[in-house]
Motif scaffolding. Structure first.
Motif, mmCIF file in Angstrom:
data_model
loop_
_atom_site.group_PDB
_atom_site.id
_atom_site.type_symbol
_atom_site.label_atom_id
_atom_site.label_comp_id
_atom_site.label_asym_id
_atom_site.label_seq_id
_atom_site.Cartn_x
_atom_site.Cartn_y
_atom_site.Cartn_z
ATOM 1 N N TYR A 40 76.795 -5.109 54.580
ATOM 2 C CA TYR A 40 75.821 -4.114 54.116
ATOM 3 C C TYR A 40 74.500 -4.237 54.870
ATOM 4 O O TYR A 40 73.895 -3.229 55.263
ATOM 5 C CB TYR A 40 75.581 -4.267 52.615
ATOM 6 N N ASP A 41 74.049 -5.468 55.087
ATOM 7 C CA ASP A 41 72.800 -5.667 55.826
ATOM 8 C C ASP A 41 72.913 -5.119 57.244
ATOM 9 O O ASP A 41 71.982 -4.496 57.758
ATOM 10 C CB ASP A 41 72.445 -7.158 55.882
ATOM 11 N N ARG A 42 74.045 -5.337 57.842
ATOM 12 C CA ARG A 42 74.239 -4.858 59.216
ATOM 13 C C ARG A 42 74.218 -3.337 59.280
ATOM 14 O O ARG A 42 73.741 -2.749 60.255
ATOM 15 C CB ARG A 42 75.572 -5.393 59.755
ATOM 16 N N MET A 43 74.716 -2.687 58.235
ATOM 17 C CA MET A 43 74.774 -1.230 58.211
ATOM 18 C C MET A 43 73.516 -0.594 57.624
ATOM 19 O O MET A 43 73.425 0.632 57.530
ATOM 20 C CB MET A 43 76.007 -0.778 57.419
ATOM 21 N N GLY A 44 72.553 -1.421 57.216
ATOM 22 C CA GLY A 44 71.320 -0.881 56.662
ATOM 23 C C GLY A 44 71.507 -0.236 55.303
ATOM 24 O O GLY A 44 70.868 0.771 54.989
ATOM 25 N N ILE A 45 72.370 -0.825 54.480
ATOM 26 C CA ILE A 45 72.707 -0.250 53.174
ATOM 27 C C ILE A 45 72.384 -1.257 52.075
ATOM 28 O O ILE A 45 72.675 -2.451 52.206
ATOM 29 C CB ILE A 45 74.198 0.129 53.124
ATOM 30 N N SER A 46 71.774 -0.772 51.011
ATOM 31 C CA SER A 46 71.488 -1.635 49.869
ATOM 32 C C SER A 46 71.774 -0.883 48.583
ATOM 33 O O SER A 46 71.844 0.350 48.570
ATOM 34 C CB SER A 46 70.021 -2.098 49.888
ATOM 35 N N PHE A 47 71.932 -1.622 47.497
ATOM 36 C CA PHE A 47 72.272 -1.032 46.203
ATOM 37 C C PHE A 47 71.273 -1.475 45.145
ATOM 38 O O PHE A 47 70.647 -2.531 45.254
ATOM 39 C CB PHE A 47 73.690 -1.439 45.797
ATOM 40 N N ASP A 48 71.149 -0.661 44.116
ATOM 41 C CA ASP A 48 70.272 -0.997 43.005
ATOM 42 C C ASP A 48 70.988 -1.811 41.937
ATOM 43 O O ASP A 48 70.340 -2.482 41.130
ATOM 44 C CB ASP A 48 69.731 0.294 42.360
ATOM 45 N N ASN A 49 72.314 -1.743 41.940
ATOM 46 C CA ASN A 49 73.052 -2.368 40.856
ATOM 47 C C ASN A 49 74.473 -2.696 41.320
ATOM 48 O O ASN A 49 75.109 -1.879 41.988
ATOM 49 C CB ASN A 49 73.086 -1.420 39.651
ATOM 50 N N TYR A 50 74.943 -3.905 40.986
ATOM 51 C CA TYR A 50 76.287 -4.336 41.355
ATOM 52 C C TYR A 50 77.175 -4.537 40.138
ATOM 53 O O TYR A 50 78.135 -5.294 40.186
ATOM 54 C CB TYR A 50 76.223 -5.655 42.151
ATOM 55 N N ASN A 51 76.872 -3.884 39.030
ATOM 56 C CA ASN A 51 77.735 -4.017 37.855
ATOM 57 C C ASN A 51 79.140 -3.523 38.185
ATOM 58 O O ASN A 51 79.337 -2.342 38.451
ATOM 59 C CB ASN A 51 77.188 -3.201 36.676
ATOM 60 N N GLY A 52 80.091 -4.442 38.138
ATOM 61 C CA GLY A 52 81.470 -4.062 38.413
ATOM 62 C C GLY A 52 82.227 -3.766 37.134
ATOM 63 O O GLY A 52 81.649 -3.678 36.041
ATOM 64 N N GLU A 53 83.519 -3.628 37.272
ATOM 65 C CA GLU A 53 84.348 -3.286 36.116
ATOM 66 C C GLU A 53 84.220 -4.322 35.002
ATOM 67 O O GLU A 53 84.233 -3.988 33.815
ATOM 68 C CB GLU A 53 85.806 -3.170 36.548
ATOM 69 N N SER A 54 84.068 -5.584 35.390
ATOM 70 C CA SER A 54 83.999 -6.658 34.396
ATOM 71 C C SER A 54 82.808 -6.504 33.460
ATOM 72 O O SER A 54 82.877 -6.885 32.282
ATOM 73 C CB SER A 54 83.903 -8.017 35.099
ATOM 74 N N PHE A 55 81.717 -5.946 33.966
ATOM 75 C CA PHE A 55 80.488 -5.813 33.176
ATOM 76 C C PHE A 55 80.718 -4.976 31.925
ATOM 77 O O PHE A 55 80.051 -5.175 30.906
ATOM 78 C CB PHE A 55 79.399 -5.180 34.048
ATOM 79 N N TYR A 56 81.664 -4.070 31.993
ATOM 80 C CA TYR A 56 81.853 -3.120 30.897
ATOM 81 C C TYR A 56 82.969 -3.534 29.926
ATOM 82 O O TYR A 56 83.232 -2.822 28.954
ATOM 83 C CB TYR A 56 82.149 -1.724 31.464
ATOM 84 N N SER A 57 83.610 -4.674 30.177
ATOM 85 C CA SER A 57 84.758 -5.054 29.353
ATOM 86 C C SER A 57 84.378 -5.244 27.888
ATOM 87 O O SER A 57 85.137 -4.868 26.984
ATOM 88 C CB SER A 57 85.419 -6.319 29.907
ATOM 89 N N ASP A 58 83.178 -5.834 27.627
ATOM 90 C CA ASP A 58 82.806 -6.063 26.226
ATOM 91 C C ASP A 58 82.234 -4.814 25.564
ATOM 92 O O ASP A 58 81.868 -4.827 24.390
ATOM 93 C CB ASP A 58 81.821 -7.229 26.121
ATOM 94 N N LYS A 59 82.134 -3.732 26.327
ATOM 95 C CA LYS A 59 81.625 -2.471 25.783
ATOM 96 C C LYS A 59 82.761 -1.505 25.425
ATOM 97 O O LYS A 59 82.531 -0.432 24.868
ATOM 98 C CB LYS A 59 80.672 -1.809 26.789
ATOM 99 N N ILE A 60 83.989 -1.916 25.763
ATOM 100 C CA ILE A 60 85.144 -1.054 25.514
ATOM 101 C C ILE A 60 85.500 -0.967 24.025
ATOM 102 O O ILE A 60 85.856 0.117 23.543
ATOM 103 C CB ILE A 60 86.352 -1.519 26.352
ATOM 104 N N PRO A 61 85.405 -2.060 23.253
ATOM 105 C CA PRO A 61 85.751 -1.943 21.828
ATOM 106 C C PRO A 61 84.983 -0.832 21.109
ATOM 107 O O PRO A 61 85.556 -0.146 20.245
ATOM 108 C CB PRO A 61 85.384 -3.328 21.265
ATOM 109 N N ALA A 62 83.710 -0.613 21.499
ATOM 110 C CA ALA A 62 82.930 0.458 20.863
ATOM 111 C C ALA A 62 83.507 1.823 21.211
ATOM 112 O O ALA A 62 83.538 2.739 20.378
ATOM 113 C CB ALA A 62 81.472 0.368 21.289
ATOM 114 N N VAL A 63 83.992 1.968 22.443
ATOM 115 C CA VAL A 63 84.612 3.222 22.867
ATOM 116 C C VAL A 63 85.906 3.444 22.087
ATOM 117 O O VAL A 63 86.167 4.551 21.580
ATOM 118 C CB VAL A 63 84.901 3.203 24.388
ATOM 119 N N VAL A 64 86.704 2.399 21.981
ATOM 120 C CA VAL A 64 87.969 2.490 21.253
ATOM 121 C C VAL A 64 87.715 2.857 19.798
ATOM 122 O O VAL A 64 88.400 3.717 19.213
ATOM 123 C CB VAL A 64 88.749 1.163 21.347
#
Length: 570
Positions: A243-267
């Motif tokens: 990413y550094d080589r391509m001049g790209i940066s992100f504001d957030n790296y929350n992946g799929e795992s971040f949302y696993s404990d939020k699924i029970p509320a959806v269910v």
């Protein structure tokens, strides 16, 4: 420079039609002798009860001398043609389009937040050339929306969860080598992952072990959680180099795992709304009214799946950022998945279901190459592709510029080589499949990044030879720029505004890419056909140098919206 809108407004007053409808009818004639703008009158024939030729003739008579900067309006058969006052148009362009403030509508998105999810590689797997499609496309879309004044939140939704991590954990525990992991983590993790898929054919029980390992991970059991965290950290460290080589940066790296404990509320919400049904032991939401198959929310063993994690992520994103648009830059093969997810949101009564957008793109292959399957162990790494592109560009530049120092060659080749790869993903409509070809990518005369960057370097070279800066040229008489080549180039630059807006609306950077290439073609015609440094008189020389300066500024900004850096020499 909104002369198109002015023409549309004048026509709208006469025809008593919406300005937007008229603007959609206006087009650029194929030849300059047919005018600078035209409106075909065929579609008006029925409502006006006249022949198209008569409509064009009547409108031409009624509009004469009523639009500033339009010197003549002619009816040519069924077409109404506008001929601009070249001197006035050039003067207005130089007055209105100032450095740092090119292209209007920079406040269009003020106070509005747009989320763009892109790149999203899988941890513990190589960053291959297929991932770069989402990366380059998403970055360009993000830059364009940022330029238009939107607050853009760049999300890298890492693939860091799912049953594949159960497989990886089992594979590592069986065949992993710590020394190899420390030397090249991605290479070692890929090796054991490939071995898992080779061995499972002879030992089917491995799949059951993998399912249990993932279930342990979801339950946050220490051994599996520690291995998963190590895999994630090592992968991000490797990805950050790319990413550094391509001049790209992100504001957030929350992946799929971040949302696993939020699924029970959806269910639970799905249950309360009576939307969740059992199907062969799994939990699904029926989508018959959308002509879609049921959306799987929970597997029969109770583990989560992509859809449930994406729904949880959407609710989290809206609560966190209050988005007006949530854009997914993900391959076309996921179309059905996103249709299902968005349909579930509709059934849940989520007000922003239609503000979630899947920006799909095609597949990529390299001439003579294989497909990109980690399971088969056959991947073409993006890092290797970038290295090859830089090396090939350096070789070409060294032959063409023997006077350049080694350091200059290295620096310029890195910029141009990376730009060549990025541009290959952005040059055509995003849903078209791409076949990489070095001859096409690195053609200094074709529709390529090297050609665009060479054109920029040429414009800067002229200004260096003249020993002038943009500040020196601010009083140049732009009304002198009335030749066909000069006027065409000015119109190309003025058209960048519409290209930027259209690219944003359609999520298609190629619209801007094509306009940039057209402007580069026309600049090179201007360069070859018009005497710049040896103009007939000092005032004309200054005006033409001002045109070169303004072109280089516009080109640099437009290329930057695509994520392409420029070089002064090449």
């Amino acid at each position: 420079m909104d002369l198109r809108t002015e023409c549309a407004r004048s026509l709208a007053r006469i025809l008593e039609l919406p300005v937007a409808d008229i603007e959609n009818m206006l087009e650029i004639p194929p030849q300059s002798e047919m005018g600078d703008l035209a409106m075909p009158c065929f579609s008006l024939a029925r409502s006006l009860q006249k022949a198209p030729q008569k409509i064009a003739s009547d409108l031409a008579s009624e509009l004469q001398a009523k639009i500033p900067m339009v010197r003549e309006i002619k009816a040519l058969g069924p077409y109404l043609n506008f001929f601009f006052d070249r001197a006035a148009y050039a003067e207005a362009f130089f007055r209105e389009e100032q450095p740092g403030h090119f292209f209007a509508h920079q406040d269009e998105g003020q106070g509005t937040t747009i989320i763009v999810e892109y790149s999203s590689p899988n941890i513990a797997k190589p960053f291959h050339v297929g991932h770069a499609f989402s990366t380059c496309l998403g970055e360009a879309i993000s830059r364009i929306y940022t330029y238009l004044g939107y607050k853009v939140v760049r999300l890298n939704h890492l693939g860091d969860y799912g049953t594949q991590f159960g497989k990886l954990i089992v594979a590592w525990k069986r065949w992993g080598q710590r020394e190899a992991l420390e030397e090249d983590a991605i290479k070692e993790l890929t090796r054991v992952y490939v071995k898992f898929h080779q061995e499972v054919e002879n030992e089917p029980g491995l799949d059951d072990e993998a399912r249990q390992a993932f279930k342990n991970l979801e339950e946050k059991k220490p051994e599996e959680l520690k291995l998963w965290q190590d895999f994630r950290d090592l992968s991000l460290k490797k990805f950050s180099v790319i990413y550094d080589r391509m001049g790209i940066s992100f504001d957030n790296y929350n992946g799929e795992s971040f949302y696993s404990d939020k699924i029970p509320a959806v269910v639970e919400e799905l249950k309360q709304k009576g939307l969740l049904e059992e199907s062969q032991g799994a939990q699904v939401v029926r989508l018959d009214e959308f002509n879609l198959n049921p959306c799987l929310i929970l597997k029969s063993d109770g583990t989560t799946i992509y859809a449930s994690r994406d729904i949880a992520a959407i609710f989290y994103r809206d609560k966190t950022w209050n988005f007006s648009k949530n854009i997914y830059v993900v391959g076309s093969e996921q179309k059905n998945h996103f249709k299902q997810v968005f349909a579930v949101l509709e059934r849940m009564g989520f007000e922003k279901a239609h503000d979630c957008v899947h920006v799909a793109f095609g597949r990529l292959s390299i001439a003579g190459g294989e497909d990109f399957s980690t399971r088969k162990g056959k991947v073409i790494l993006l890092e290797d592709l970038l290295d090859q592109s830089v090396a090939k560009v350096r070789s070409i530049m060294a032959q063409n510029n023997p006077e350049m120092s080694e350091q200059e060659l290295d620096e310029a080749a890195e910029i141009v080589g990376i730009a060549a790869v990025k541009h290959a993903y952005l040059r055509n409509g995003r849903e078209k499949n791409i076949i990489f070809s070095w001859d096409e990518m690195l053609d200094f005369e074709g529709d390529t990044a090297p050609y665009m960057l060479y054109t920029y370097a040429r414009s800067r070279s002229i200004l260096r030879k003249a020993a002038v800066s943009a500040a020196d040229l601010c009083q140049a008489n732009s009304r002198l720029l009335i030749t066909e080549d000069e006027f065409t180039l000015i119109k190309d630059m003025a058209a960048m505004e519409d290209a930027v807006l259209a690219a944003a609306k359609a999520y298609e950077p190629c619209i801007l890419t094509r306009q940039i290439n057209l402007a580069c073609r026309d600049f090179n015609k201007f360069y070859h056909n018009i005497s710049i440094l040896k103009a007939e008189n000092p005032e004309l020389r200054e005006a033409r140098l001002a045109l070169c300066s303004r072109f280089s500024e516009v080109l640099s900004l437009a290329l930057g919206l695509l994520g392409l850096k420029t070089v002064e020499r090449m």
